[in-house]
Design a protein around this motif. Structure first.
Motif: not given
Ligand SMILES: [Zn+2]
Length: 351
Positions: A77, A80, A84, A103, A106
């Motif tokens: 991402c 962050c 993921k 993501c 976020c």
């Protein structure tokens, strides 16, 4: 003026190093030199440095990671910085893996932090070009009408069952919230909704009368029989109510509905339904109610009827208990005995 200043600050070599080797975006470079990103764009053009496609150089790498005991595709991402699974990103066709760079978490956080700003912006954008966009859409639609309709139809047929199920499921799981919201919306704009209701009522007048006619034609025999039954039952049942008594009963309920807060469109209701062949029109069996309640109760056992969920929304329960005591008292019975009596009436009703 700004362009000249920045141009003096950044040489061609420096800019090509930043752009082509370090893969910095125009915005990032603009931040470093405290100017607008369009200025950097102009500069790239002037120096003849090929600019990269938006987001092109930094497309995240797709990697395999273990997630819930399975190997799945994943990426990093951009906010962050965590790796993921692709599932945790919303769909975005232009980005790597067909998923957006931020993501879901976020994105959500960003939205929540800037909610008013984002909403205001999209609102103003929407209204800024509203008329123009409307016209554009309409033109596009009329131009591609046949094709679009075909597509819509295909999509509808393909997903009809699925959507229906999903809608129903959503409604049932969120029923209370949905109803609450609708009620609130109506309360807030009560005048508007009333106007709409009125308009709809007028608009559908003809349609409604046709429907009623049709219903009557189809169920002629039953309707006639029922009305006859009601009339004969009324005749054979005791009818001792005088005008003064009825006025007294109405005043006992403050000239309003005995079960709700309505004060208009009231009907005389028989607690023990006339069609049962029991009861009658006397003090202790009749009381004024709003026509909707009268219509809803019909010839069901009142003690069974009151337990229904839709009835509980219509009826004020305090008023219900007061009414039961009132009727029991006028029948010279306790509340429990009165209930037993009504139940017996239903058991031995006319078929
Ligand atoms: Zn993130």
């Amino acid at each position: 003026m700004a362009n000249i200043k920045v141009q003096n600050k950044i040489s061609k070599e420096e800019l090509s190093e930043l752009c082509l080797v370090q893969h910095k975006s125009m915005r990032e470079i603009a931040k470093m030199f405290d100017c607008n990103h369009t200025t950097i764009g102009d500069l790239l053009k002037r120096y003849g440095i090929p600019s990269r496609p938006p987001g092109g150089a930094r497309k995240a790498q797709i990697v395999q990671i273990e997630h819930d005991g399975q190997m799945v595709e994943a990426k990093r991402c951009t906010v962050c910085n965590e790796v993921k699974p692709l599932e945790d990103f919303n769909v975005g066709r232009k980005s790597s893996g067909g998923r957006q760079p931020k993501c879901k978490e976020c994105r959500k956080r960003h939205y929540e932090d800037n909610r008013t700003h984002i909403n205001n912006k999209s609102m103003t954008n929407y209204y800024k070009n509203h008329e123009e966009n409307k016209l554009k859409r309409r033109l596009y639609y009329s131009k591609h009408k046949i094709q679009l309709r075909k597509q819509q139809k295909e999509y509808y047929l393909l997903n009809h069952e699925k959507n229906l199920l999903a809608n129903r499921h959503y409604y049932h799981t969120n029923k209370d919230t949905i109803l609450q919201k609708e009620r609130l919306k109506r309360m807030e704009n009560i005048e508007y909704y009333r106007e709409q209701d009125r308009k709809r009522y007028v608009r559908r007048k003809e349609q409604r009368s046709i429907y009623h006619q049709k219903y009557y034609e189809m169920n002629k025999a039953t309707i006639k029989l029922n009305s006859k039954k009601r009339k004969t039952s009324l005749k054979s049942l005791p009818f001792t109510l005088t005008e003064q008594q009825w006025d007294q009963i109405q005043s006992d309920f403050n000239y309003g509905c005995a079960l709700s807060k309505h004060h208009s469109n009231l009907n005389m209701e028989h607690f023990i339904p006339v069609s049962w062949g029991h009861g009658g029109t006397y003090v202790g069996n009749v009381y004024p109610v709003h026509w909707k309640i009268n219509h809803s109760k019909s010839d069901t056992n009142p003690f069974v009827w009151i337990e229904r969920k839709d009835v509980k929304e219509l009826v004020d329960m305090d008023k219900w208990h007061r009414l039961i005591s009132y009727l029991a008292e006028h029948n010279h019975l306790s509340v429990d005995k009165f209930r037993d009596f009504v139940t017996w009436c239903e058991k031995t009703r006319e078929q």
